[in-house]
Motif scaffolding. Structure first.
Motif, PDB file in Angstrom:
ATOM      1  N   GLU A 149       0.820  -1.206   0.000  1.00  0.00           N
ATOM      2  CA  GLU A 149       0.000   0.000   0.000  1.00  0.00           C
ATOM      3  C   GLU A 149       0.856   1.259   0.000  1.00  0.00           C
ATOM      4  OE1 GLU A 149      -2.379  -3.247   1.996  1.00  0.00           O
ATOM      5  OE2 GLU A 149      -0.311  -2.503   2.034  1.00  0.00           O
ATOM      6  N   VAL A 150       1.996   1.237   0.702  1.00  0.00           N
ATOM      7  CA  VAL A 150       2.851   2.425   0.757  1.00  0.00           C
ATOM      8  C   VAL A 150       3.400   2.739  -0.621  1.00  0.00           C
ATOM      9  CG1 VAL A 150       4.974   3.382   1.721  1.00  0.00           C
ATOM     10  CG2 VAL A 150       3.433   2.067   3.185  1.00  0.00           C
ATOM     11  N   ARG A 151       3.836   1.725  -1.349  1.00  0.00           N
ATOM     12  CA  ARG A 151       4.313   1.949  -2.718  1.00  0.00           C
ATOM     13  C   ARG A 151       3.197   2.551  -3.576  1.00  0.00           C
ATOM     14  NH1 ARG A 151       5.714  -2.796  -3.731  1.00  0.00           N
ATOM     15  NH2 ARG A 151       4.000  -3.523  -5.045  1.00  0.00           N
ATOM     16  N   GLU A 152       1.980   2.078  -3.358  1.00  0.00           N
ATOM     17  CA  GLU A 152       0.845   2.624  -4.104  1.00  0.00           C
ATOM     18  C   GLU A 152       0.592   4.082  -3.733  1.00  0.00           C
ATOM     19  OE1 GLU A 152      -3.937   1.684  -4.716  1.00  0.00           O
ATOM     20  OE2 GLU A 152      -2.640   0.254  -3.667  1.00  0.00           O
ATOM     21  N   TYR A 153       0.742   4.408  -2.436  1.00  0.00           N
ATOM     22  CA  TYR A 153       0.579   5.803  -2.007  1.00  0.00           C
ATOM     23  C   TYR A 153       1.541   6.715  -2.771  1.00  0.00           C
ATOM     24  CZ  TYR A 153      -1.782   3.796   2.119  1.00  0.00           C
ATOM     25  OH  TYR A 153      -2.606   3.113   2.968  1.00  0.00           O
ATOM     26  N   TYR A 154       2.824   6.317  -2.817  1.00  0.00           N
ATOM     27  CA  TYR A 154       3.821   7.146  -3.487  1.00  0.00           C
ATOM     28  C   TYR A 154       3.580   7.195  -4.996  1.00  0.00           C
ATOM     29  CZ  TYR A 154       6.869   8.069   0.512  1.00  0.00           C
ATOM     30  OH  TYR A 154       7.390   8.532   1.699  1.00  0.00           O
ATOM     31  N   ASP A 155       3.247   6.070  -5.590  1.00  0.00           N
ATOM     32  CA  ASP A 155       2.997   6.047  -7.034  1.00  0.00           C
ATOM     33  C   ASP A 155       1.848   6.985  -7.399  1.00  0.00           C
ATOM     34  OD1 ASP A 155       5.034   4.264  -7.372  1.00  0.00           O
ATOM     35  OD2 ASP A 155       3.757   2.490  -7.543  1.00  0.00           O
ATOM     36  N   ASN A 156       0.771   6.926  -6.623  1.00  0.00           N
ATOM     37  CA  ASN A 156      -0.381   7.793  -6.897  1.00  0.00           C
ATOM     38  C   ASN A 156      -0.029   9.257  -6.700  1.00  0.00           C
ATOM     39  OD1 ASN A 156      -2.098   5.675  -7.534  1.00  0.00           O
ATOM     40  ND2 ASN A 156      -2.821   5.438  -5.428  1.00  0.00           N
ATOM     41  N   MET A 157       0.754   9.560  -5.657  1.00  0.00           N
ATOM     42  CA  MET A 157       1.136  10.943  -5.421  1.00  0.00           C
ATOM     43  C   MET A 157       1.943  11.496  -6.595  1.00  0.00           C
ATOM     44  SD  MET A 157       3.605  12.709  -2.605  1.00  0.00           S
ATOM     45  CE  MET A 157       4.974  12.368  -3.673  1.00  0.00           C
ATOM     46  N   ILE A 158       2.901  10.706  -7.074  1.00  0.00           N
ATOM     47  CA  ILE A 158       3.731  11.154  -8.194  1.00  0.00           C
ATOM     48  C   ILE A 158       2.880  11.324  -9.449  1.00  0.00           C
ATOM     49  CG2 ILE A 158       5.642  10.495  -9.701  1.00  0.00           C
ATOM     50  CD1 ILE A 158       6.827   9.021  -7.250  1.00  0.00           C
ATOM     51  N   LEU A 159       1.960  10.381  -9.691  1.00  0.00           N
ATOM     52  CA  LEU A 159       1.091  10.474 -10.860  1.00  0.00           C
ATOM     53  C   LEU A 159       0.226  11.722 -10.801  1.00  0.00           C
ATOM     54  CD1 LEU A 159      -0.166   9.263 -13.429  1.00  0.00           C
ATOM     55  CD2 LEU A 159      -1.724   7.973 -11.957  1.00  0.00           C
ATOM     56  N   HIS A 160      -0.406  11.961  -9.667  1.00  0.00           N
ATOM     57  CA  HIS A 160      -1.269  13.141  -9.530  1.00  0.00           C
ATOM     58  C   HIS A 160      -0.470  14.429  -9.637  1.00  0.00           C
ATOM     59  CE1 HIS A 160      -4.087  10.353  -7.062  1.00  0.00           C
ATOM     60  NE2 HIS A 160      -4.406  10.323  -8.338  1.00  0.00           N
ATOM     61  N   LEU A 161       0.752  14.415  -9.115  1.00  0.00           N
ATOM     62  CA  LEU A 161       1.593  15.610  -9.174  1.00  0.00           C
ATOM     63  C   LEU A 161       1.981  15.936 -10.615  1.00  0.00           C
ATOM     64  CD1 LEU A 161       3.195  17.768  -7.599  1.00  0.00           C
ATOM     65  CD2 LEU A 161       5.093  16.148  -7.517  1.00  0.00           C
ATOM     66  N   VAL A 162       2.434  14.931 -11.339  1.00  0.00           N
ATOM     67  CA  VAL A 162       2.858  15.147 -12.727  1.00  0.00           C
ATOM     68  C   VAL A 162       1.673  15.602 -13.590  1.00  0.00           C
ATOM     69  CG1 VAL A 162       3.706  13.980 -14.781  1.00  0.00           C
ATOM     70  CG2 VAL A 162       4.811  13.565 -12.588  1.00  0.00           C
ATOM     71  N   GLU A 163       0.532  14.951 -13.418  1.00  0.00           N
ATOM     72  CA  GLU A 163      -0.648  15.328 -14.195  1.00  0.00           C
ATOM     73  C   GLU A 163      -1.141  16.724 -13.826  1.00  0.00           C
ATOM     74  OE1 GLU A 163      -3.459  12.267 -13.462  1.00  0.00           O
ATOM     75  OE2 GLU A 163      -2.638  10.897 -14.984  1.00  0.00           O
ATOM     76  N   GLY A 164      -1.159  17.021 -12.526  1.00  0.00           N
ATOM     77  CA  GLY A 164      -1.676  18.311 -12.082  1.00  0.00           C
ATOM     78  C   GLY A 164      -0.796  19.479 -12.475  1.00  0.00           C
ATOM     79  N   LEU A 165       0.529  19.266 -12.494  1.00  0.00           N
ATOM     80  CA  LEU A 165       1.454  20.355 -12.844  1.00  0.00           C
ATOM     81  C   LEU A 165       1.676  20.473 -14.340  1.00  0.00           C
ATOM     82  CD1 LEU A 165       4.182  19.887 -10.078  1.00  0.00           C
ATOM     83  CD2 LEU A 165       2.339  21.572 -10.129  1.00  0.00           C
ATOM     84  N   GLY A 166       1.359  19.425 -15.073  1.00  0.00           N
ATOM     85  CA  GLY A 166       1.581  19.451 -16.511  1.00  0.00           C
ATOM     86  C   GLY A 166       3.041  19.338 -16.897  1.00  0.00           C
ATOM     87  N   VAL A 167       3.860  18.653 -16.085  1.00  0.00           N
ATOM     88  CA  VAL A 167       5.275  18.457 -16.409  1.00  0.00           C
ATOM     89  C   VAL A 167       5.474  17.037 -16.938  1.00  0.00           C
ATOM     90  CG1 VAL A 167       6.006  20.097 -14.648  1.00  0.00           C
ATOM     91  CG2 VAL A 167       5.884  17.680 -14.079  1.00  0.00           C
TER      92      VAL A 167
END
Length: 848
Positions: free
Chosen positions: A438-456
Motif C-alpha cells: 500500500e505504501v508503494r501505491e501511495y507514493y505512485d499515486n502521489m507522483i502520478l497526480h503531481l505530474v498530471e496536475g502540474l503538466g510536467v
C-alpha cells in the motif's frame, strides 16, 4: 412530511376507508339507495390516496379529510331504515380507526353521530317504537352496548398511549438534560484541571531554563510532555462540550488549502518522531488557490483523523489525499485518508462516531485517549455542511472519506510551476524497501497526480538500471531519489548533481556533506515542497525550510499603527509586540481619542478593543469609517477581544472589522492576521535569525511548543544559557506558580522576554488598588454594565501574566454582568476579589 409511524397509520386509514367505500357502494346498488353517492365516495377515496402517495399537505389536513370521508360514509349508511341494526358495526369500526389519531375529540364526534342516527330513526323514521319485538329491541340494545364499550376501550387506549408518550418524552428530556449536564460537568472539570496542568507545564519550563544534569533534564522534559498531552485531552473535552451544546458555527472566509496542509504536516511530523511510518501527502495541484470556508475547523478535523490513523498503525504508512469536485456553489473538497493499521470490524465501524467509544484494538501502539476525536470531527464537519464515511476490514487498515462544500474565491490552480513544459523529472524509488504494498501505491499515486496536475513531463524508475535508461532517453532536469538510494551510491549522485538538479528525500536527521551539490527534501513532504524546488526557490541545502511554505520571519517597516484599549497594561503589551515588527505604534485609551487621532494622522492599520466604556469598539469603528467621507473605509481595523467563542470572527466581520485578534496577543495569530490584512508590499521577509518578531508558525495553537527543549545534545547546545541575573529571576518564580500563575503562558504573551514579563507584573501589581476600588464601587452602585466592562478588562490583563484562574473568574462575572445575573455576581464577587488579592500578594513577593 410524515414519520414512518405516521405513514403506516395513514396507510391503514386510507385502506380501511376505501374498503368501506367499496362495500357501501355495493350495498347502495343492491338496496337501490341514492346512486349519486357512489361516485362521490369513490372520488373522495381517490383524493385521499393521491394525498397519501404524494405526501401532499400537512398531517392535520390529511387526517381531517380522512375523518370527514369516514363520517360521511357512516352518516350515509345510518340514515336508511334497513341499516338500523347494522349501524353499531360501522360505528365501532369508525371508533377503532379514529383511535389511531392523537385527537380525542374525534372519538366523541363518532359517538355523537351514532346517537344522532339513533334519534333520527326514533323521531324521523319511526323504526324505533313501542311496537318493536323483544328480539329487535335486544339487538338494538346490544348494538348500543357495543358502541359504548368501543368508546370506552378506545378512550382507555388513547389515554394510555398519551401517558406512554408523555413518559417517553419525559425520558427524552431527562436524557437530553443528562447529556447537557454531562457536558457542563466535563467543561467545569476541564477548566478546573487547566490550572494544575498549566502549573506542571509552567514549573517544567522554569526548571528547563536552569542548568541541569542531562538525566534530570530528560525527566523534566518527560513531565512537561505528559502535561502537554493532558492539556490536549482537556482541549478535546472542551471541543466536545461545545459540540454537544450546539454552539459550533462555521465561518466563511478566504484561505489557501496549501497553508492548511502545511499546518497538518507540521503536526504529523511531531507525532511521527521515530520515523517508523511513511507519511504521504497527495494534494491535487489544480485545487483553486483561494477557497471560502473555515480553515481552522478543516485543520482540526484533519489533525484528529490523522492522529487516529497514526495511533493505530504500527508499520507501513498513512496517506492523506486531497482533491476536489466542482459544484454549482463552488467545489466539494474531497479528503481521503488511508492507513495500513489494524483496521476495524463492521460492528466497530457502526459505533465509531459514538461518544467515548474506543475499539478494543489489542495493539501495542494504542496509547489511550477519551474516544472523543471522531465525534468532535463529525460535529465540526456537520457545522460546515460536510459529511464523513468510514470503510475498513479487520487488519486491513482504515479508509476515511470526507466531503466539505466550499466556495471559491479565486479559481487559478493552487500549485503551479513556471515553464512546466520545459521540465523533465525522474523519481527513483525502490519498491522492495517498503514492507507494505500500500505504501508503494501511495507514493505512485502521489507522483502520478503531481505530474498530471502540474503538466510536467515525468517518469518513474524502480531500479538503478531504469534510472540510467531514463537518463539516456530523456533530457532530465530534476531527479528525486530517496535517502537509501543516495547512501547506496553517494559518489555517483554527487557527480550527477553537477549537471542535473538532484534532490534527496530524507529523514529529519539526515545531513549532506558541506560541499555537496545535492538538495534535501525533508519528510514528510508534499507537492508545494517539490514545486518550490522545481521553481528554483531553494538552493544551498536549505530546501527543508520550504516546508514552512512562506511562513518566514517578517517585519512591517514604515507601517503606522494605532492601538486602542482602555487598559494601560494591554496598551503596553500591544505596543511592545507590534513594535517588534518594526511598526510605528501610537496608543490611546478610549474611542473618542482614537477618532481624534485618526483625523490628525494617516494610519495603515488600527487595533481596536471591542469592549470599552463610553464609545465601545463597534461605535468607534463606525465613527472612524465615516471620517472625511470614508477615507478610512477600506483601512484594516482589527478587533482586540478576550471573547473568542465559536463564530467570533464572523460576528466581528458583520460589525465591519477586517479581522480579530484574541487577547492576550499571540504572535502566531497576529502574524496570520497581518499577512491577511496588510498589502504584500508592506511586509518585508527576511532570513536573519535576529529579525524582530521572528516566530515560525507551526500551525498549532499551543504557543508553548515553540519553547520545547529536546533532551538530546543538539537541543541543549541551541538553548541560550541564562546568566546569573536570569537564573536568580527564574528561581524565584515559585511564589507565582504556587498561586496558580502559569509563568510559561505569561512569558509567551510577553514574547519570551523576562524583563518585559516583569514589567507587566509590576504594572498589574501597581494597578491593583485602583482597579479593585473601581470594581467595588460599580458593584455597590449595581452598575452592572460598567461592572462587566471592568471585569472584562481584568480578564484579559490577568491572562496576560498567566493568572488563568483569576481570568476565568472575571470571565464568568463579565457574563453575569452582561446578563444582569445579580445572584451569581453576589455569590462570586468576593471570591474573585480574594483571588485578585492573592495573585497581587504573590507578585509583590516576587518583585521584592
Amino acid at each position: 412530511m410524515r414519520t414512518e409511524t405516521q405513514t403506516s397509520m395513514h396507510l391503514l386509514m386510507v385502506s380501511t376507508i376505501s374498503i368501506l367505500a367499496i362495500l357501501l357502494s355495493a350495498i347502495t346498488v343492491f338496496r337501490s339507495w341514492e346512486l349519486w353517492m357512489i361516485p362521490l365516495m369513490l372520488i373522495g377515496c381517490l383524493v385521499v390516496w393521491w394525498l397519501h402517495i404524494g405526501r401532499i399537505g400537512t398531517e392535520t389536513q390529511y387526517e381531517n379529510i380522512c375523518t370527514g370521508l369516514l363520517i360521511t360514509e357512516l352518516f350515509f349508511f345510518g340514515v336508511h331504515k334497513s341499516s338500523l341494526y347494522d349501524i353499531p358495526l360501522l360505528a365501532c369500526t369508525a371508533l377503532l380507526l379514529l383511535s389511531l389519531l392523537n385527537r380525542k375529540q374525534l372519538l366523541y364526534l363518532a359517538a355523537f353521530l351514532y346517537v344522532l342516527l339513533i334519534l333520527y330513526h326514533f323521531i324521523a323514521l319511526g323504526t324505533i317504537n313501542s311496537r318493536m319485538e323483544e328480539e329487535d329491541m335486544l339487538r338494538l340494545l346490544l348494538g348500543a352496548a357495543a358502541v359504548a364499550g368501543s368508546l370506552a376501550v378506545t378512550r382507555y387506549r388513547f389515554n394510555r398511549r398519551n401517558e406512554e408518550r408523555a413518559k417517553y418524552e419525559g425520558m427524552q428530556e431527562e436524557l437530553a438534560t443528562a447529556v447537557r449536564q454531562n457536558a457542563e460537568f466535563l467543561s467545569n472539570v476541564s477548566h478546573e484541571l487547566r490550572t494544575p496542568v498549566n502549573m506542571v507545564i509552567g514549573i517544567s519550563e522554569v526548571a528547563l531554563g536552569k542548568e541541569l544534569p542531562p538525566e534530570i533534564r530528560e525527566d523534566i522534559h518527560s513531565v512537561k510532555m505528559a502535561g502537554k498531552r493532558l492539556s490536549g485531552l482537556i482541549n478535546n473535552i472542551l471541543d466536545y462540550t461545545e459540540n454537544v451544546e450546539g454552539t459550533l458555527s462555521a465561518v466563511q472566509e478566504p484561505y489557501m488549502i496549501t497553508s492548511v496542509v502545511n499546518d497538518v504536516i507540521t503536526m504529523t511530523a511531531l507525532k511521527n518522531t521515530d520515523n517508523k511510518l511513511e507519511l504521504v501527502f497527495d494534494v491535487d495541484p489544480q485545487i483553486p488557490i483561494i477557497l471560502i470556508g473555515d480553515a481552522e475547523k478543516i485543520t482540526h478535523i484533519l489533525r484528529i483523523l490523522l492522529e487516529n490513523s497514526l495511533k493505530f498503525t504500527e508499520e507501513g504508512g498513512v496517506c492523506l489525499r486531497i482533491g476536489f469536485r466542482r459544484e454549482s456553489y463552488g467545489i466539494n473538497l474531497l479528503v481521503d485518508i488511508f492507513d495500513t493499521g489494524i483496521g476495524m470490524t463492521s460492528s466497530q465501524l457502526g459505533q465509531i462516531t459514538d461518544d467515548f467509544y474506543q475499539a478494543d484494538s489489542g495493539t501495542q501502539r494504542y496509547v489511550g485517549g477519551l474516544g472523543l476525536g471522531i465525534p468532535i470531527a463529525r460535529g465540526l464537519l456537520h457545522a460546515m455542511g460536510g459529511f464523513v464515511h468510514f470503510e475498513s476490514k479487520a487488519q486491513q487498515g482504515l479508509q476515511v472519506h470526507i466531503a466539505i462544500p466550499q466556495g471559491v474565491g479565486e479559481d487559478t490552480p493552487s500549485i503551479v510551476v513556471p515553464n512546466a513544459g520545459k521540465m523533465c523529472i525522474a523519481c527513483y524509488f525502490r519498491p522492495d524497501k517498503y514492507s507494505c504494498d500500500e505504501v508503494r501505491e501511495y507514493y505512485d499515486n502521489m507522483i502520478l497526480h503531481l505530474v498530471e496536475g502540474l503538466g510536467v513531463e515525468g517518469y518513474q524508475a524502480h531500479n538503478f538500471e531504469g534510472l540510467l535508461k531514463l537518463q539516456r532517453e530523456h533530457k532530465l532536469t530534476h531527479i528525486f531519489i530517496t535517502q537509501m538510494e543516495y547512501m547506496g551510491n553517494a559518489p555517483y549522485y554527487e557527480e550527477l548533481a553537477q549537471s542535473v538538479h538532484v534532490a534527496v528525500i530524507a529523514d529529519k536527521d539526515f545531513a549532506l556533506d558541506e560541499d555537496s551539490s545535492l538538495m534535501v527534501l525533508r519528510k514528510p513532504f508534499f507537492a508545494l515542497s517539490i514545486v518550490n524546488l522545481l521553481s528554483g526557490q531553494e538552493r544551498d541545502n536549505k530546501f527543508e525550510d520550504a516546508q514552512a511554505a512562506g511562513r518566514r520571519p517578517f517585519t512591517c517597516p514604515g507601517v503606522r499603527a494605532l492601538a486602542v484599549d482602555d487598559e494601560e497594561m494591554n496598551l503596553v503589551v500591544a505596543k511592545g509586540v507590534l513594535g517588534s515588527y518594526g511598526m510605528q505604534v501610537d496608543i490611546c485609551s478610549n474611542g473618542k481619542a482614537a477618532v481624534k487621532l485618526c483625523t490628525q494622522t494617516a494610519y495603515d492599520i488600527i487595533f481596536l478593543d471591542h469592549m470599552m466604556p463610553g464609545f465601545d469598539g463597534v461605535e468607534t469603528l463606525r465613527l472612524i469609517r465615516e471620517i472625511d467621507d470614508g477615507v478610512y473605509k477600506r483601512l484594516p481595523i482589527v478587533a482586540l477581544t478576550a471573547n473568542t467563542l465559536s463564530g467570533a470572527r464572523e460576528m466581528f466581520r458583520n460589525e465591519g472589522f477586517s479581522e480579530f485578534v484574541p487577547k492576550p496577543i499571540e504572535r502566531v495569530v497576529l502574524e496570520r492576521v497581518l499577512r491577511r490584512v496588510l498589502p504584500e508590499n508592506r511586509i518585508q521577509y527576511g532570513t536573519d535569525s535576529d529579525t524582530p518578531g521572528q516566530q515560525q508558525d507551526t500551525g498549532t495553537k499551543d504557543q508553548t511548543k515553540k519553547k520545547e527543549i529536546s533532551s538530546d545534545t543538539s537541543a541543549k547546545e541551541e538553548m541560550p544559557q541564562a546568566d546569573d541575573r536570569t537564573q536568580e529571576t527564574v528561581s524565584s518564580y515559585g511564589s507565582l506558580v504556587r498561586v496558580g500563575i502559569n509563568v510559561g503562558l505569561g512569558l509567551d504573551y510577553c514574547s519570551g522576554e523576562e524583563d518585559f514579563y516583569r514589567e507587566m507584573l509590576q504594572m498589574f501589581y501597581d494597578q491593583e488598588a485602583e482597579k479593585r476600588a473601581e470594581i467595588i464601587s460599580l458593584y455597590e452602585r449595581a452598575d452592572w454594565k460598567d461592572y462587566a466592562i471592568k471585569v472584562h478588562a481584568l480578564k484579559s490583563t490577568s491572562l496576560t501574566i498567566g493568572a488563568e484562574e483569576l481570568s476565568g473568574q472575571a470571565k464568568e462575572l463579565e457574563r453575569a454582568g452582561k446578563e444582569e445575573d445579580t445572584v451569581y455576581i453576589h455569590e462570586n464577587h468576593a471570591s474573585m476579589l480574594e483571588i485578585y488579592g492573592q495573585v497581587c500578594e504573590a507578585i509583590g513577593k516576587y518583585l521584592s
